[in-house]
Design a protein around this motif. Structure first.
Motif: not given
Lengths: 586, 478
Positions: B229-231, B234, B237-238, B251
């Motif tokens: 999961p990229n959330l 990755n 993103l943030l 997350i």
């Protein structure tokens, strides 16, 4: 029920809407799930008569929920507009909208020097179409039909053939099932897909027999199914308690003779003319079987012309008592319930049979002709059980798991995306892949059996343990769960791969949400209302509030602050899109 | 391959609310929890050919009389192949004769494969591959006479694709929720409690019922590898600040949370499946960090890519803590109602390349003796063609391959193309199977390690048949 939490900054919510009519809509009635309720709002159901029809939408939450069932997802404008209306009246207005077809956009497409379209335009255009079309209900119905009367271009890349088929479904979506079946039968798309285009009569000398493919699948999948059904969709049983098959191989052999002699328009049985894909197939009498055709208790005399034969055959199929419950159960699954109750199936099947449906508020749908799809669809969407608030405490076993395509369009519509040009979006070329896409692409399933089966029961799940059918679980697995999450995250963060990076496409408008960054609880409540109709569990929301409150907001300069606030909103959106509640409507 | 920072995995363990099952906790392998149990390993690999593979166009008669007979019955199809032309794959001169060790069982009859199956033909001649002829779903031994008399008890919904796929996998029509691959693995897990359930049954394609057991459910390995999961993985993103790591850890915990106390049963199931996906893909990716590439190359088609994933998974098996694995690979396109002469050849070539590459890869890592590949399909097809294709049949011919296979033999039956004989149903030339899927499965299950009572418990109609071991794995034909 909480009152709605749309921020004051937004245009869609006038102050008056905060005074939600009848105690907030939905009410706190203790009606058990699945029971039709005459009045969904107002009071606690004591001894007083229902105050209003079940389909009256009394809050933005109810509007959000209904639009998720009936369209590709409610935009903020749609929600505000529907609020205060009766869904039956809204539906009637939808039915009267003119049909928006997909062919014009494809014909307007530029071609290369060899006259070819760019690859996958048909997929890209279809995304743009379903997200922006004004006739949302018609388009949603066409999409539902595409999963029943399945045509797939997986094996054939002719974009025009598929577009013509798309429009057949769109044009007939709110018409009559008999007309729909006929147009589908004569479509070159279906003729190619189920291999009866240029299907020849048998030749006893050579031993050749007609291709049985369409005969089998038109019965099994497009009309009556494999076993005899009661009007409520439950199987009929014989004296020994066994299910009764609707047809045998003999029926198939008889029916296979019917679908002989059809081929391309233009006059040459073997040759596809330039405009073949956009015209119905025609009958070539010399290739049509002259033999007697016996099937489903009917005999079409030897020597009957091909077109007359097909007409009678489709009538015979259409008149089968199975059609109403068979199609009704499938349609309910596409809109409101993954495991429709027999009572619900019966109500919808009755509307199909009678060609009429009367809504709670007295509005009448349908022409009275058997097979009327407006009456049928109205019965699906306006069924009182879909407006009932489930009792608290007990596990709710009703509702529908939404297919990934619907979840994506919902995000797009809820956040009023701009730059709607899927041609610039690499991820929308073909969303079939499960590892990095949605696991589903409209009109491109691997077989005529769609991406998932209506009778699928998922092993290792609570629903599966209760033998509850959930077709959409058939594409849920480890790789597709992560694939879906990553796909939605990319779009939520406006970071999806764009072919031309200077053109911003599929851009969400989060201005309402950004106005709430100071109050994470309010932000999450707002997203809950907007995207799930207020159904998220407390634990889901509390976790998301905690997460976004943990996102660092730098205060050293305005640019960083703005960027971090954007991250916060995007994170909240991505988490809600991936929450269990967003995946389900109930 | 995924390259997970251990920091995230370990951080996830410490987060409040991170609930996970015992087996996946041991699987996370904080120290040496994954040390291999070297007491034997076996894998079965089902390659399901969706649509119904035409057995009569896969194993062809080779002796002149039988060949002529088939060509005459299938004049449309052989005409579409232009079989009289020198270059045609169905010209008898171009067929690859199978030199059966048990040719005596068939009198003077001979058999061959088309040239597109050349890699499988080599394996056959080399003794690694066998053909099992005329296999199909049966409740009991079935004869034409009994069918004509309506005394035969037949499987339901013959000739319906989805129901016959389901029947091959689970002995029931669509809607049945346990497959025999899953049931076999249930028995394994019951006998070997240290076996990691999560990676016992592996699908490289769909959620079909074959691998569904009571205790064992499938794990999906994509042919593109495992994604995260990229959330939370990755950082772009943030943001790359350490300050955002706290949010990322939460997350991950959210996504891995199994229970949000949702009232709706579907929501409960979605929460659970997402959480399992996050946990399981992470575990698998960690095992994959130990992966090294094969020297063997695989082609890029769907079947080959899936077989490569199977091979790669077998290669890291000691990090997955399994002594038995059941794999499910599937591909489509076999429903050759039309244009068969231009389609089945390509499909055969893909199938052959995939199996042969897989064999090479297994030999590379010394596992070929431990694996058994077998084909399955909805049904065979009508011997009588429809001009340029064939329609739904029943009995079909299948391949079994592996180091333990007693190859170079034809087990079961490949009847004459005499469509009026009692070997066929009353019309269109559909073979009545002479070997049941359950006998086929039992033969393999026995090699896999199940004992007689376990086999009978997993295969509901096996008791109706005398021969429960067809012999192709070297077992006594009893």
């Amino acid at each position: 029920m909480r009152t709605i939490q749309f921020p004051k900054a937004t245009l869609i919510v006038a102050a008056s809407f905060f005074v939600a009519a009848c105690g907030g809509g939905g009410g706190e009635s203790s009606v058990p799930p699945g029971t039709p309720v005459a009045g969904g709002g107002g009071g606690t159901g004591g001894g007083s008569p229902p105050a209003e029809p079940a389909s009256k939408i009394d809050s933005e939450i109810e509007a959000s929920r209904f639009l998720a069932r009936a369209t590709f997802g409610g935009s903020k404008r749609d929600i505000a507009s529907l609020n205060g209306d009766d869904a039956a009246d809204w539906l009637a207005r939808e039915f009267s909208k003119s049909a928006s077809l997909t062919m014009p956009a494809l014909l307007a497409e530029p071609r290369d020097s060899e006259g070819r379209l760019r690859n996958q335009r048909v997929n890209e255009l279809y995304w743009d179409h379903i997200i922006t079309a004004n006739d949302q209900v018609r388009q949603r119905m066409a999409f539902a039909l595409s999963q029943i009367l399945v045509y797939s271009d997986a094996a054939d890349s002719d974009q025009i053939t598929r577009t013509y088929y798309q429009d057949i479904l769109i044009r007939n979506a709110l018409g009559n099932y008999r007309d729909l079946l006929e147009e589908v039968t004569y479509s070159p798309a279906m003729g190619q897909w189920l291999t009866y285009l240029a299907n020849r009569k048998g030749d006893p000398r050579k031993g050749r027999m007609p291709d049985e493919n369409y005969a089998r699948e038109v019965l099994q999948l497009f009309s009556i199914g494999l076993i005899e059904l009661n009007m409520d969709g439950t199987p009929k049983l014989d004296a020994q308690g066994q299910q009764i098959e609707t047809y045998t191989n003999d029926d198939i052999e008889g029916l296979a003779r019917v679908f002989t002699g059809l081929s391309w328009s233009g006059g040459d049985f073997w040759k596809k003319p330039q405009d073949g894909p956009i015209n119905p197939m025609i009958m070539y009498p010399e290739q049509h079987s002259e033999l007697e055709k016996t099937f489903l208790g009917t005999t079409i005399p030897a020597g009957t012309s091909g077109t007359e034969t097909i007409d009678r055959a489709l009538d015979t199929i259409f008149e089968h008592p199975n059609v109403a419950p068979f199609m009704s159960r499938l349609l309910i699954q596409r809109f409101t319930q993954s495991d429709p109750s027999p009572a619900y199936v019966q109500r919808v099947a009755t509307a199909f049979e009678s060609g009429r449906f009367t809504a709670d508020n007295g509005r009448v749908f349908g022409t009275g002709q058997r097979g009327d799809l407006q009456a049928t669809l109205a019965a699906v969407l306006l069924d009182a059980s879909t407006f009932a608030e489930p009792g608290s405490g007990a596990t709710v076993t009703s509702g529908k798991v939404r297919e990934p395509i619907l979840r994506f369009t919902h995000w797009a519509r809820a956040f009023d995306i701009s730059g709607i040009d899927a041609g610039n979006e690499g991820r929308l070329r073909d969303t079939r892949g499960s590892e990095n896409a949605l696991g589903q692409q409209a009109f491109r399933s691997p077989s005529v059996f769609n991406f998932y089966r209506p009778g699928y029961i998922a092993p290792g799940t609570n629903a599966g343990n209760r033998n509850i059918t959930v077709p959409e679980f058939q594409i849920v697995n480890e790789s597709s769960s992560v694939g879906y999450l990553n796909f939605m995250t990319d779009f939520a963060f406006d970071r999806s791969y764009q072919r031309d990076r200077d053109i911003d496409t599929y851009t969400p408008d989060y201005s309402d949400e950004l106005a709430l960054v100071g109050d994470p609880t309010a932000l999450v409540d707002h997203l809950d209302d907007l995207l799930t109709g207020g159904r998220m569990a407390d634990a889901e929301k509390a976790d998301i509030v905690d997460i976004i409150s943990t996102v660092e907001i730098r205060t050293n300069n305005a640019e960083n602050t703005a960027a971090d606030q954007e991250d916060m909103v995007q994170t909240a959106v991505a988490l809600v899109l991936n929450s269990p509640s967003f995946a389900v409507t109930w | 391959m995924a390259n997970i920072s251990r920091r995230h995995v370990l951080a996830g363990l410490g987060t409040a609310g991170f609930a996970t099952s015992l087996s996946s906790m041991t699987g996370l392998g904080l120290n040496n929890a994954w040390a291999a149990d070297t007491g034997g390993y076996k894998a079965m690999v089902c390659i399901f050919l969706k649509g119904g593979m035409d057995g009569a166009d896969t194993i062809l008669p080779y002796d002149q009389a039988s060949y002529n007979q088939l060509r005459n019955v299938r004049s449309g199809l052989f005409g579409a192949y232009n079989s009289n032309s020198a270059a045609s794959t169905r010209n008898r001169a171009n067929l690859l004769q199978m030199n059966l060790e048990n040719s005596g069982d068939f009198g003077g009859r001979q058999f061959a494969m088309p040239a597109e199956l050349a890699p499988l033909h080599s394996m056959f001649e080399g003794g690694d591959l066998a053909v099992v002829g005329n296999v199909g779903p049966l409740i009991e031994p079935t004869t034409r006479t009994a069918m004509d008399n309506r005394t035969a008890i037949l499987p339901k919904r013959l000739f319906s694709h989805n129901d016959q796929q389901s029947t091959w996998m689970s002995f029931g029509v669509e809607g049945v929720s346990r497959g025999w691959g899953g049931r076999f693995m249930d028995r394994v897990v019951a006998s070997a409690p240290n076996q990691n359930r999560v990676f016992s049954a592996i699908s490289t394609s769909s959620n079909d019922v074959f691998l569904a057991g009571e205790d064992v459910t499938q794990f999906k390995v994509g042919s593109g590898g495992i994604s995260e999961p990229n959330l939370y993985s990755n950082r772009g993103l943030l943001g790359y600040n350490d300050g955002d790591d706290a949010a990322r850890d939460k997350i991950r915990a959210f996504l891995a949370k199994r229970d949000f106390q949702n009232q709706n049963i579907f929501e409960q199931d979605i929460a659970n499946s997402t959480a399992k996906a996050v946990d399981n893909t992470e575990q698998f990716a960690q095992a994959q960090e130990n992966a090294t590439p094969f020297a063997t190359e695989f082609a890029g088609d769907r079947v080959s890519r899936q077989m490569r994933s199977v091979a790669e998974t077998i290669k890291i098996r000691q990090f997955l803590n399994v002594s038995r694995q059941m794999f499910y690979v599937s591909t489509g396109g076999y429903d050759t109602h039309s244009n068969q002469a231009n389609s089945i050849g390509g499909l055969h070539a893909q199938l052959a390349a995939a199996i042969s590459s897989f064999r090479e890869a297994m030999i590379e890592i010394g596992e070929w003796d431990n694996v058994l590949v077998f084909t399955a399909s909805d049904f065979g097809r009508t011997v009588i063609d429809n001009g340029n294709g064939t329609d739904h049949g029943w009995g079909g011919h299948h391949f079994v391959a592996g180091g333990g296979v007693q190859g170079k033999r034809l087990y079961g039956d490949v009847p004459f193309a005499d469509v009026d004989s009692n070997e066929y149903t009353k019309s269109r030339g559909r073979l009545i199977p002479t070997t049941s899927v359950e006998q086929y499965a039992a033969t393999m299950g026995s090699w896999f390690g199940l004992d007689n009572s376990e086999l009978r418990a997993s295969l509901p109609n096996l008791n109706n048949f005398n021969q429960t071991d067809l012999g192709f794995m070297g077992g006594a034909t009893s």
